[in-house]
Design a protein around this motif. Structure first.
Motif, PDB file in Angstrom:
ATOM      1  N   TYR A 183     -45.027   3.394  33.663  1.00  0.00           N
ATOM      2  CA  TYR A 183     -46.206   3.201  32.829  1.00  0.00           C
ATOM      3  C   TYR A 183     -47.320   4.193  33.142  1.00  0.00           C
ATOM      4  N   ILE A 184     -47.166   4.956  34.241  1.00  0.00           N
ATOM      5  CA  ILE A 184     -48.118   6.006  34.601  1.00  0.00           C
ATOM      6  C   ILE A 184     -47.346   7.308  34.724  1.00  0.00           C
ATOM      7  N   VAL A 185     -47.735   8.312  33.940  1.00  0.00           N
ATOM      8  CA  VAL A 185     -47.036   9.589  33.947  1.00  0.00           C
ATOM      9  C   VAL A 185     -48.012  10.676  34.390  1.00  0.00           C
ATOM     10  N   VAL A 186     -47.655  11.388  35.449  1.00  0.00           N
ATOM     11  CA  VAL A 186     -48.476  12.469  35.983  1.00  0.00           C
ATOM     12  C   VAL A 186     -47.868  13.792  35.565  1.00  0.00           C
ATOM     13  N   ASP A 187     -48.653  14.596  34.842  1.00  0.00           N
ATOM     14  CA  ASP A 187     -48.211  15.910  34.393  1.00  0.00           C
ATOM     15  C   ASP A 187     -49.273  16.931  34.797  1.00  0.00           C
ATOM     16  N   GLY A 188     -49.058  17.571  35.939  1.00  0.00           N
ATOM     17  CA  GLY A 188     -50.063  18.494  36.469  1.00  0.00           C
ATOM     18  C   GLY A 188     -51.302  17.731  36.885  1.00  0.00           C
ATOM     19  N   ASP A 189     -52.465  18.098  36.293  1.00  0.00           N
ATOM     20  CA  ASP A 189     -53.703  17.402  36.634  1.00  0.00           C
ATOM     21  C   ASP A 189     -54.057  16.337  35.591  1.00  0.00           C
ATOM     22  N   VAL A 190     -53.105  16.004  34.722  1.00  0.00           N
ATOM     23  CA  VAL A 190     -53.327  14.976  33.697  1.00  0.00           C
ATOM     24  C   VAL A 190     -52.530  13.730  34.058  1.00  0.00           C
ATOM     25  N   VAL A 191     -53.213  12.582  34.118  1.00  0.00           N
ATOM     26  CA  VAL A 191     -52.569  11.303  34.393  1.00  0.00           C
ATOM     27  C   VAL A 191     -52.718  10.428  33.154  1.00  0.00           C
ATOM     28  N   THR A 192     -51.598   9.967  32.599  1.00  0.00           N
ATOM     29  CA  THR A 192     -51.609   9.153  31.388  1.00  0.00           C
ATOM     30  C   THR A 192     -51.140   7.742  31.727  1.00  0.00           C
ATOM     31  N   TYR A 193     -51.945   6.753  31.326  1.00  0.00           N
ATOM     32  CA  TYR A 193     -51.625   5.341  31.575  1.00  0.00           C
ATOM     33  C   TYR A 193     -51.171   4.710  30.253  1.00  0.00           C
ATOM     34  N   TYR A 194     -49.959   4.192  30.243  1.00  0.00           N
ATOM     35  CA  TYR A 194     -49.413   3.566  29.043  1.00  0.00           C
ATOM     36  C   TYR A 194     -49.500   2.037  29.160  1.00  0.00           C
ATOM     37  N   ALA A 195     -49.808   1.385  28.040  1.00  0.00           N
ATOM     38  CA  ALA A 195     -49.876  -0.071  27.991  1.00  0.00           C
ATOM     39  C   ALA A 195     -48.695  -0.597  27.185  1.00  0.00           C
ATOM     40  N   PRO A 196     -48.220  -1.810  27.474  1.00  0.00           N
ATOM     41  CA  PRO A 196     -47.091  -2.356  26.721  1.00  0.00           C
ATOM     42  C   PRO A 196     -47.566  -2.988  25.410  1.00  0.00           C
ATOM     43  N   ASP A 197     -46.822  -2.787  24.336  1.00  0.00           N
ATOM     44  CA  ASP A 197     -47.093  -3.519  23.106  1.00  0.00           C
ATOM     45  C   ASP A 197     -46.067  -4.644  22.980  1.00  0.00           C
ATOM     46  N   ALA A 198     -46.082  -5.347  21.852  1.00  0.00           N
ATOM     47  CA  ALA A 198     -45.180  -6.494  21.678  1.00  0.00           C
ATOM     48  C   ALA A 198     -43.719  -6.068  21.757  1.00  0.00           C
ATOM     49  N   ASP A 199     -43.389  -4.903  21.194  1.00  0.00           N
ATOM     50  CA  ASP A 199     -42.005  -4.432  21.233  1.00  0.00           C
ATOM     51  C   ASP A 199     -41.518  -4.279  22.671  1.00  0.00           C
ATOM     52  N   ALA A 200     -42.368  -3.705  23.524  1.00  0.00           N
ATOM     53  CA  ALA A 200     -41.977  -3.487  24.920  1.00  0.00           C
ATOM     54  C   ALA A 200     -41.816  -4.816  25.663  1.00  0.00           C
ATOM     55  N   LEU A 201     -42.767  -5.737  25.470  1.00  0.00           N
ATOM     56  CA  LEU A 201     -42.716  -7.016  26.181  1.00  0.00           C
ATOM     57  C   LEU A 201     -41.540  -7.880  25.724  1.00  0.00           C
ATOM     58  N   LEU A 202     -41.098  -7.707  24.485  1.00  0.00           N
ATOM     59  CA  LEU A 202     -39.990  -8.490  23.952  1.00  0.00           C
ATOM     60  C   LEU A 202     -38.627  -7.899  24.294  1.00  0.00           C
ATOM     61  N   SER A 203     -38.595  -6.727  24.877  1.00  0.00           N
ATOM     62  CA  SER A 203     -37.334  -6.023  25.094  1.00  0.00           C
ATOM     63  C   SER A 203     -36.546  -6.605  26.266  1.00  0.00           C
ATOM     64  N   ASP A 204     -35.233  -6.415  26.201  1.00  0.00           N
ATOM     65  CA  ASP A 204     -34.368  -6.813  27.313  1.00  0.00           C
ATOM     66  C   ASP A 204     -34.671  -5.989  28.558  1.00  0.00           C
ATOM     67  N   ALA A 205     -35.074  -4.728  28.356  1.00  0.00           N
ATOM     68  CA  ALA A 205     -35.379  -3.864  29.505  1.00  0.00           C
ATOM     69  C   ALA A 205     -36.547  -4.418  30.311  1.00  0.00           C
ATOM     70  N   PHE A 206     -37.581  -4.942  29.620  1.00  0.00           N
ATOM     71  CA  PHE A 206     -38.733  -5.492  30.332  1.00  0.00           C
ATOM     72  C   PHE A 206     -38.339  -6.743  31.115  1.00  0.00           C
ATOM     73  N   VAL A 207     -37.599  -7.642  30.475  1.00  0.00           N
ATOM     74  CA  VAL A 207     -37.211  -8.889  31.136  1.00  0.00           C
ATOM     75  C   VAL A 207     -36.307  -8.609  32.327  1.00  0.00           C
ATOM     76  N   SER A 208     -35.348  -7.695  32.178  1.00  0.00           N
ATOM     77  CA  SER A 208     -34.416  -7.419  33.271  1.00  0.00           C
ATOM     78  C   SER A 208     -35.084  -6.683  34.430  1.00  0.00           C
ATOM     79  N   GLY A 209     -36.234  -6.043  34.181  1.00  0.00           N
ATOM     80  CA  GLY A 209     -36.909  -5.290  35.237  1.00  0.00           C
ATOM     81  C   GLY A 209     -38.019  -6.035  35.934  1.00  0.00           C
ATOM     82  N   HIS A 210     -38.247  -7.325  35.593  1.00  0.00           N
ATOM     83  CA  HIS A 210     -39.365  -8.074  36.160  1.00  0.00           C
ATOM     84  C   HIS A 210     -38.945  -9.480  36.580  1.00  0.00           C
ATOM     85  N   CYS A 211     -39.689 -10.025  37.527  1.00  0.00           N
ATOM     86  CA  CYS A 211     -39.542 -11.413  37.949  1.00  0.00           C
ATOM     87  C   CYS A 211     -40.730 -12.217  37.412  1.00  0.00           C
ATOM     88  N   PHE A 212     -40.541 -13.515  37.230  1.00  0.00           N
ATOM     89  CA  PHE A 212     -41.537 -14.350  36.570  1.00  0.00           C
ATOM     90  C   PHE A 212     -41.802 -15.621  37.374  1.00  0.00           C
TER      91      PHE A 212
END
Length: 297
Positions: free
Chosen positions: A213-242
């Protein structure tokens, strides 16, 4: 007898090609397997509006989802013949089992789903220190019940993307800091409010899972936020504990389901946070999250 002009021949050929294309498109639409349905309350007259209708295949995998309209109506088209089962999801209630339908090529069926109206009792859910890294609605775990209600709310907003726009307010900070990134030398704040169907669009769930969710490219740091598609995905559920979270101070009527990166993701630049659900209505109230393994800056 007059000679036909080449331009006239070409126009006639283009017209014939256009008609042929229209006929092919018409046959393609007619060959789709379609179910036209209505969802109603037990009185068989009151429509169930803005409920989720899900279709699953013979393996139990979700094939497609849609929302019911003002009159409880819905239409689902299947790409291929087969056997599909329907179920109705509504926030605050247990799923209502619909019919199982078998479609031949180009078949159309009409169904009516009677909403069961069995409520989810989130008010009786106790918060315990129990963590699970597999959230499944069939496990009977309290955390799965709360997560499923949050999922319904996110899925509803996702399916309703083509409806009336919501109004979102953005606050943008433009900061210049010192070399330690602790002292703000200069700051500009801009606020805007506009109609939209999505407040923002994140990267795909697969990309967030791979790159973080944080991508560093040289001196630029980009912070990405999850939308509904990301939170509903199997990848998100399989990568987190609840686990369940008690209501925050001043919000006694809420219950939260928190998520953290699981063991395989704990070294990634990921997110952890909590979705808070209303105990009485099971409505999703808000999501708060934090970044993990942030860069020094």
């Amino acid at each position: 007898m007059g000679r036909r002009q080449p331009g006239g021949v070409m126009r006639m050929l283009r017209a014939l090609v256009t008609i042929a294309a229209m006929l092919v498109a018409g046959r393609t639409r007619l060959s789709a397997q379609t179910v036209v349905g209505t969802a109603v309350f037990p009185d068989s007259a009151t429509p169930v509006q803005s409920a989720i209708v899900q279709a699953t295949n013979a393996r139990g995998s979700i094939v497609t989802s849609t929302l019911t309209g003002r009159h409880g109506e819905f239409t689902i088209r299947f790409a291929s013949p087969g056997t599909y089962s329907l179920r109705l999801l509504r926030i605050g209630f247990r799923p209502t089992k619909g019919p199982t339908l078998s479609f031949a090529a180009g078949a159309t069926d009409t169904v009516r789903i009677i909403f069961s109206g069995e409520p989810i009792a989130l008010a009786a859910v106790n918060v315990r220190e129990r963590e699970t890294c597999r959230v499944n609605a069939d496990t009977g775990l309290a955390v799965a019940r709360v997560w499923e209600e949050a999922r319904k709310a996110m899925l509803t907003t996702q399916l309703n993307g083509g409806g009336a726009p919501l109004y979102a307010e953005w606050i943008e900070y433009d900061r210049t800091t010192d070399s330690s990134a602790r002292i703000v030398r200069q700051q500009q704040v801009r606020t805007s409010r506009n109609p939209t169907t999505h407040a923002f669009k994140s990267l795909s769930a697969a990309t967030l899972d791979e790159k973080g969710y944080i991508v560093v490219d040289g001196d630029v740091v980009t912070y990405y936020a999850p939308d509904a598609d990301a939170l509903l995905s199997d990848a998100f559920v399989s990568g987190h504990c609840f686990h369940l979270e008690p209501s925050p101070n001043g919000s006694a009527g809420l219950i939260g389901v928190s998520f953290q990166p699981n063991r395989s993701h704990r070294d990634n630049r990921d997110i952890e946070g909590t979705l808070f659900v209303d105990r009485a209505t099971a409505e999703l109230r808000w999501l708060e999250f934090r970044y993990t393994n942030m860069p020094d800056a």
